[in-house]
Design an enzyme around this catalytic site. Structure first.
Site, PDB file in Angstrom:
ATOM      1  N   HIS A 187      33.729   2.270 -16.837  1.00  0.00           N
ATOM      2  CA  HIS A 187      32.655   2.645 -17.764  1.00  0.00           C
ATOM      3  C   HIS A 187      31.442   3.160 -16.988  1.00  0.00           C
ATOM      4  CE1 HIS A 187      29.959   2.010 -21.374  1.00  0.00           C
ATOM      5  NE2 HIS A 187      29.071   1.964 -20.385  1.00  0.00           N
ATOM      6  N   GLU A 188      31.032   2.411 -15.985  1.00  0.00           N
ATOM      7  CA  GLU A 188      29.821   2.793 -15.244  1.00  0.00           C
ATOM      8  C   GLU A 188      30.026   4.090 -14.471  1.00  0.00           C
ATOM      9  OE1 GLU A 188      26.999   1.561 -15.785  1.00  0.00           O
ATOM     10  OE2 GLU A 188      27.735  -0.059 -17.031  1.00  0.00           O
ATOM     11  N   HIS A 191      29.785   7.168 -16.530  1.00  0.00           N
ATOM     12  CA  HIS A 191      28.417   7.662 -16.738  1.00  0.00           C
ATOM     13  C   HIS A 191      28.088   8.714 -15.675  1.00  0.00           C
ATOM     14  CE1 HIS A 191      26.861   5.485 -20.106  1.00  0.00           C
ATOM     15  NE2 HIS A 191      27.087   4.302 -19.582  1.00  0.00           N
ATOM     16  N   TYR A 202      20.295  10.331 -23.578  1.00  0.00           N
ATOM     17  CA  TYR A 202      20.574   8.907 -23.783  1.00  0.00           C
ATOM     18  C   TYR A 202      19.736   8.345 -24.918  1.00  0.00           C
ATOM     19  CZ  TYR A 202      22.591   4.481 -22.277  1.00  0.00           C
ATOM     20  OH  TYR A 202      23.320   3.304 -22.207  1.00  0.00           O
ATOM     21  N   GLU A 211      27.580   6.774 -24.339  1.00  0.00           N
ATOM     22  CA  GLU A 211      28.151   5.431 -24.210  1.00  0.00           C
ATOM     23  C   GLU A 211      29.639   5.432 -24.550  1.00  0.00           C
ATOM     24  OE1 GLU A 211      27.620   2.323 -23.208  1.00  0.00           O
ATOM     25  OE2 GLU A 211      25.980   3.303 -22.178  1.00  0.00           O
ATOM     26  N   ASP A 284      17.667  -0.401 -28.502  1.00  0.00           N
ATOM     27  CA  ASP A 284      18.833   0.075 -27.747  1.00  0.00           C
ATOM     28  C   ASP A 284      18.874   1.611 -27.716  1.00  0.00           C
ATOM     29  OD1 ASP A 284      21.325   0.053 -26.407  1.00  0.00           O
ATOM     30  OD2 ASP A 284      22.436  -0.014 -28.291  1.00  0.00           O
ATOM     31  N   HIS A 289      24.484   1.652 -27.748  1.00  0.00           N
ATOM     32  CA  HIS A 289      25.622   0.747 -27.540  1.00  0.00           C
ATOM     33  C   HIS A 289      26.157   0.215 -28.869  1.00  0.00           C
ATOM     34  CE1 HIS A 289      23.583   0.426 -23.570  1.00  0.00           C
ATOM     35  NE2 HIS A 289      24.805   0.266 -23.097  1.00  0.00           N
TER      36      HIS A 289
END
Ligand code: ZN
Length: 370
Positions: A187-188, A191, A202, A211, A284, A289
């Site tokens: 996931h990271e 990005h 974002y 996301e 958020d 998310h």
């Protein structure tokens, strides 16, 4: 739409930092906010420290943006094409990055399982993008992959700061070691792929798409590593990260958004599965998310309708759109949905099962495609 050759995406399309003005962390701020008000003072203290650290990192990223783009790595400086170049560092519970170097590419496993999991997770992510999409690292031209483990103390997060991955050990009460979930590592790093390609903003829907891209490719990293079909996959993000007393199975569920956890301390998973339950919020970053549950579920529906390996046809269509050059920085769900329908036709034919699966999936989650 045809897939761009890997070299076309070798440089960032814009000079802004990834996920600007935020940095990309796996645990969203609204969740840490809630934990910081927990009755258990130890849980509250760990969450508060994580929030303070994350706020400092967000500011650092903004300063980087103001000062200019993150340095563009020079490609092919002695690297072996198609092979990862990983370096793992140990922050030794401090917050200075990158920390002490503990494992390099090709080096032997260390006595620290966290270091070895980070090393393996970076490798699994590199392999998915190379084998399934002919992409050489996250920038398409062999970017070295750096990660720091044991960041800070009882740090309840993992993040990509535009240049490297960082993992906390968790507080042990709510979250465990963040290297435990390979999909979180994927996931990271995804990005980073988004940063170097569509560079989705974002905030709001483009942020939720950003996301969702990371959840999609994070889940595919896990599925590819385990050689699981769409039917066999758990479609969870962060399975194994929650401590044993927490009522929940993961941070998010692509199969059934909103059902990953329901816990006295953590609260209930707020993700919607369809546009009917879209959450309008300023928190958020406008629910990046939270509303990511909608495109996440659309991908799950495409992959399971097509069957077989999700990284092949479903993943290829999503990857084509992410890297194809037509996805705008401020794209909304409907913009993205239309591009996936076009990509499915382009690659697999207008009358194909792929086109049909993509169209039906978006219809099910309430996103128009025409
Ligand atoms: Zn993320």
């Amino acid at each position: 739409m045809t897939t761009a050759p890997a070299t076309r995406t070798s440089a960032p399309r814009s000079s802004s930092a990834p996920c600007s003005p935020a940095f990309c962390s796996v645990v969203p701020p609204h969740l840490l906010d809630r934990l910081s008000r927990a009755a258990d003072p130890l849980i509250a203290a760990a969450a508060r420290r994580t929030l303070v650290t994350d706020a400092a990192n967000r500011t650092a990223r903004r300063l980087t943006t103001v000062a200019g783009a993150a340095p563009v790595p020079s490609p092919d400086d002695g690297a072996t094409a198609g092979a990862p170049r990983r370096t793992i560092y140990d922050a030794e519970h401090k917050t200075a990055l990158p920390g002490r170097k503990v494992r390099e590419e090709g080096g032997q496993p260390t006595g620290d399982a966290t270091v070895n999991r980070a090393y393996a997770g970076l490798g699994a992510t590199f392999e998915l993008f190379r084998d399934a999409y002919e992409r050489d690292s996250i920038n398409g031209s062999g970017l070295p992959l750096d990660a720091t483990v044991h960041y800070s103390r009882e740090y309840n997060n993992a993040f990509w700061n535009g240049e490297q991955m960082v993992f906390g050990d968790g507080d042990g009460r709510i979250f465990l070691d963040f290297t435990l979930a390979v999909d979180v590592i994927g996931h990271e790093l995804a990005h980073g792929v988004t940063q170097y390609t569509a560079n989705l903003a974002y905030f709001g829907q483009p942020g939720a798409l950003n996301e969702s891209m990371s959840d999609v490719f994070g889940s595919l990293v896990k599925q590819y590593a385990l050689k699981q079909t769409a039917e066999q996959a758990d479609w969870l993000i962060g399975a194994g990260l929650l401590a044993k007393d927490v009522q929940g199975v993961a941070l998010r569920s692509m199969k059934a958004p909103g059902t990953a956890y329901d816990d006295d301390v953590l609260g209930k998973d707020p993700q919607p599965a369809t546009m009917d339950d879209y959450v309008h919020t300023g928190a958020d970053n406008g629910g990046v998310h939270i509303n990511s549950g909608i495109p996440n579920h659309a991908f799950y529906l495409v992959a399971t309708r097509l069957g077989g390996n999700a990284w092949e046809r479903a993943g290829r269509i999503w990857y084509d759109v992410l890297t194809g050059g037509e996805l705008a920085v401020d794209a909304e769900f409907a913009d993205f949905a239309k591009l996936t329908v076009a990509a499915a036709s382009e690659r697999y034919g207008a009358g194909g099962a792929e086109h049909d699966a993509v169209t039906k999936a978006w219809s099910t989650v309430g996103v128009p495609t025409e």
